[in-house]
Design an enzyme around this catalytic site. Structure first.
Site, PDB file in Angstrom:
ATOM      1  N   GLU A  81       0.807  -1.221   0.000  1.00  0.00           N
ATOM      2  CA  GLU A  81       0.000   0.000   0.000  1.00  0.00           C
ATOM      3  C   GLU A  81       0.841   1.272   0.000  1.00  0.00           C
ATOM      4  OE1 GLU A  81      -2.459  -0.699   3.400  1.00  0.00           O
ATOM      5  OE2 GLU A  81      -4.003  -1.735   2.249  1.00  0.00           O
ATOM      6  N   GLU A 112       7.445 -22.069   7.737  1.00  0.00           N
ATOM      7  CA  GLU A 112       7.872 -21.184   8.821  1.00  0.00           C
ATOM      8  C   GLU A 112       8.911 -21.836   9.728  1.00  0.00           C
ATOM      9  OE1 GLU A 112       5.014 -21.481  12.592  1.00  0.00           O
ATOM     10  OE2 GLU A 112       3.976 -20.691  10.844  1.00  0.00           O
TER      11      GLU A 112
END
Length: 270
Positions: A81, A112
């Site tokens: 953004e 992960e």
């Protein structure tokens, strides 16, 4: 140091399956109300890393977010953004997630848990001592994130973190830790809830305050926003009309000629 994983503690509520929709929503909302208070307590930590980020970015550095699962997705969201909102390049703020782009939509099994891959992913971007890396992990125990920050520390890269567990391995690894203790989740262990909300709030604070301090906002307006859709073009025209006291037609001509609000204001505002 003692480490209590509050994000895994049992919910303050039980027998959720017996609650009505109204009860569920009310209790979730009550828990959410506590998040902003937890984030407020972390403002001094957030301020410290924002000052460091601004300093690094002013000298050509970049900001990286790195995480797994929800944490990684939130970092990618915040990074993505920045270009349309503040007119910066896509390379200035970047988000990395364990498992790569596939993991943005679907979980990648065991991604992960790899202690080496996070640093490898950063090396692909030629990470260096001019940059800042913020590891995001609600638990503070994600190997992918901790491994990346440990190697970054060794290489002289500025490191920070956003976690919800005080004295967690991630907290103790980052040079600029941010710890917002939001406590147990409504659904035990579901850290996409309060923890995720806290992470989003903190990321908003980091990127927005950084961009303001870098001069990417004028007054309270996004003067460098990229005019990539009709809504933003309309907003730009209204900003020009307001600042220069001109008609819509004149504002339209000026935006089309100069490309964005900042260019117009710098040329025509007294």
């Amino acid at each position: 140091m003692d480490f209590l994983k509050t994000t895994e503690q049992s919910s303050h509520y039980n027998n959720l399956e017996n609650m009505s929709a109204s009860e569920l929503l009310t209790h979730i909302n009550n828990e959410d109300k506590t998040v902003a208070v937890a984030v407020e307590k972390a403002i001094p930590q957030i301020e410290a890393i924002v000052k460091e980020i601004v300093s690094k970015l002013k000298t050509g550095g970049r900001l990286f977010y790195i995480g797994a699962g929800t944490s990684g997705r939130l970092g990618i969201l915040d990074a993505s953004e920045c270009p349309p909102t503040f007119g910066v390049t896509h390379e200035l703020v970047m988000g990395l997630i364990a498992g790569g782009d596939t993991a943005i939509r679907k979980a990648v099994e065991n991604a992960e848990d790899d202690t080496n891959q996070g640093w490898k992913d950063l090396l692909a971007y030629n990470i260096n001592s001019n940059d800042v890396v913020i590891g995001i992990a609600a638990s503070g125990t994600t190997p992918y994130v901790i491994g990346a920050l440990k190697e970054a520390n060794k290489s002289g890269v500025t490191t920070g973190c956003i976690t919800m567990n005080e004295n967690s391995p991630l907290h103790l690894t980052a040079k600029y830790p941010i710890v917002a203790v939001v406590g147990p989740e409504f659904v035990t262990g579901s850290s996409r809830m309060k923890a995720g909300t806290a992470q989003k709030l903190i990321l908003n604070m980091i990127s927005t305050s950084t961009m303001v301090l870098l001069g990417k906002v004028k007054g309270n307006k996004m003067v460098d926003m990229k005019l990539s859709n009709d809504k933003l073009v309309d907003r730009a025209k209204r900003m020009v009309m307001e600042n220069l006291n001109v008609s819509l037609e004149e504002a339209t001509i000026l935006i089309e000629k100069h490309g964005n609000v900042r260019n117009v204001l710098e040329k025509y505002k007294a």
